[in-house]
Design a protein around this motif. Structure first.
Motif, PDB file in Angstrom:
ATOM      1  N   ILE A 173       2.471   5.548  -4.144  1.00 23.01           N
ATOM      2  CA  ILE A 173       3.349   4.424  -3.588  1.00 23.01           C
ATOM      3  C   ILE A 173       2.565   3.265  -3.167  1.00 23.01           C
ATOM      4  O   ILE A 173       1.916   3.998  -1.705  1.00 23.01           O
ATOM      5  N   ARG A 174       2.375   2.048  -3.277  1.00 26.76           N
ATOM      6  CA  ARG A 174       1.626   1.063  -2.275  1.00 26.76           C
ATOM      7  C   ARG A 174       2.324   0.049  -1.936  1.00 26.76           C
ATOM      8  O   ARG A 174       3.679  -0.159  -2.349  1.00 26.76           O
ATOM      9  N   VAL A 175       1.514   0.044  -0.666  1.00 26.82           N
ATOM     10  CA  VAL A 175       2.781  -0.400   0.358  1.00 26.82           C
ATOM     11  C   VAL A 175       1.550  -1.804   1.180  1.00 26.82           C
ATOM     12  O   VAL A 175       1.078  -1.750   1.330  1.00 26.82           O
ATOM     13  N   ASP A 176       2.478  -3.156   0.964  1.00 24.36           N
ATOM     14  CA  ASP A 176       1.710  -4.239   2.043  1.00 24.36           C
ATOM     15  C   ASP A 176       1.095  -3.702   2.992  1.00 24.36           C
ATOM     16  O   ASP A 176       2.288  -3.624   3.757  1.00 24.36           O
ATOM     17  N   GLY A 177       0.303  -3.760   3.883  1.00 20.80           N
ATOM     18  CA  GLY A 177       0.145  -3.882   5.057  1.00 20.80           C
ATOM     19  C   GLY A 177       0.132  -5.131   6.038  1.00 20.80           C
ATOM     20  O   GLY A 177       0.936  -5.233   5.314  1.00 20.80           O
ATOM     21  N   GLY A 178      -0.348  -4.941   6.945  1.00 20.80           N
ATOM     22  CA  GLY A 178       0.400  -5.612   8.358  1.00 20.80           C
ATOM     23  C   GLY A 178      -1.042  -5.432   8.872  1.00 20.80           C
ATOM     24  O   GLY A 178      -2.144  -5.414   8.621  1.00 20.80           O
ATOM     25  N   ALA A 179      -1.046  -7.031   9.722  1.00 18.20           N
ATOM     26  CA  ALA A 179      -2.640  -7.418  10.778  1.00 18.20           C
ATOM     27  C   ALA A 179      -2.875  -5.771  11.521  1.00 18.20           C
ATOM     28  O   ALA A 179      -4.132  -5.925  11.286  1.00 18.20           O
ATOM     29  N   GLU A 180      -2.065  -5.081  12.065  1.00 20.74           N
ATOM     30  CA  GLU A 180      -2.496  -4.104  12.639  1.00 20.74           C
ATOM     31  C   GLU A 180      -1.916  -2.885  12.233  1.00 20.74           C
ATOM     32  O   GLU A 180      -1.658  -2.576  11.104  1.00 20.74           O
ATOM     33  N   ARG A 181      -2.565  -1.742  12.514  1.00 21.24           N
ATOM     34  CA  ARG A 181      -2.197  -0.439  11.957  1.00 21.24           C
ATOM     35  C   ARG A 181      -1.032   0.070  12.491  1.00 21.24           C
ATOM     36  O   ARG A 181      -0.295   0.461  10.860  1.00 21.24           O
ATOM     37  N   CYS A 182      -0.483  -0.047  13.480  1.00 15.81           N
ATOM     38  CA  CYS A 182       1.233   0.095  13.805  1.00 15.81           C
ATOM     39  C   CYS A 182       2.169  -0.921  12.189  1.00 15.81           C
ATOM     40  O   CYS A 182       2.989  -0.198  12.221  1.00 15.81           O
ATOM     41  N   HIS A 183       1.540  -1.587  12.607  1.00 15.25           N
ATOM     42  CA  HIS A 183       2.491  -2.808  11.995  1.00 15.25           C
ATOM     43  C   HIS A 183       2.308  -2.626  10.100  1.00 15.25           C
ATOM     44  O   HIS A 183       3.334  -1.932   9.772  1.00 15.25           O
TER      45      HIS A 183
END
Length: 219
Positions: free
Chosen positions: A57-67
């Motif tokens: 399942i693809r998910v949008d990532g964030g600015a940093e790894r933790c996001h």
């Protein structure tokens, strides 16, 4: 990486880096699904062998790894129980051994907290003064470990720990750090040192060597 191609999509031992990493997880019978956090503008993913896989399942990532991890956990919590175990793995670690993944799961499935793969530090460790570049201290290495992935924690606990860290303005660099901040001591599970993370051009050649060695028949 001195490349126009994102490192997770670079060719490696007949496949792309991320394809090896996903294969290591998807081949394990206890892994039900894999959530892959990617940039919304990522145009490379659609051409990978796992882009249309039912368990990916693809998910949008964030600015940093933790996001990025938190985005994946937010979506996952709609389909899984807070007490379910989750494994967080770096896409740029394509050399994870099946036996290390097995050991991690076996060691932690009854653990109250969870933990992570790693290896003890064998080199002498120095702390350096940031301004002068000179050695400020030599650190005792007998209790130091290199932190690797996968890292394995309960879905609800890890999600809450990451949320709390971000509320404090802390951009934790791994999931174990978030759990530590929340007051949970993760357990270290020793793996193999060939579970490297590709960060520099030389790492790609080293990963190629490790994958070739792992493919050799044992004995």
């Amino acid at each position: 990486m001195a490349s126009e191609i994102p490192k997770q999509y670079l060719p490696l031992h007949g496949r792309r880096v991320i394809e090896h990493s996903l294969d290591r997880l998807l081949s394990h019978p206890r892994v039900e699904a894999v959530y892959v956090a990617l940039s919304p503008n990522d145009d490379w993913w659609v051409s990978t062998m796992h882009a249309n896989a039912s368990r990916v399942i693809r998910v949008d990532g964030g600015a940093e790894r933790c996001h990025s991890v938190l985005n994946a956990l937010d979506l996952l919590c709609q389909h899984a129980d807070p007490q379910d175990w989750v494994l967080v793995h770096d896409a740029a670690r394509p050399c994870l051994r099946r036996e290390d993944l097995e050991r991690l799961i076996d060691c932690l499935e009854q653990d109250p907290v969870g933990g992570l793969l790693g290896v003890p530090v064998h080199d002498t460790m120095k702390r350096v003064d940031e301004k002068s570049g000179r050695v400020a201290a030599t650190l005792p290495r007998d209790r130091l470990w290199h932190a690797y992935t996968p890292q394995m924690f309960r879905l609800g606990a890890l999600r809450a720990a990451l949320q709390d860290a971000l509320k404090q303005g802390l951009l934790v660099t791994d999931d174990a750090s978030a759990m530590e901040l929340a007051g949970y001591p993760p357990k270290m599970v020793q793996g193999h040192s060939d579970n490297i993370k590709i960060t520099r051009p030389a790492d790609l050649a080293l990963a190629e060597f490790y994958l070739a060695r792992q493919a050799l028949p044992s004995g």
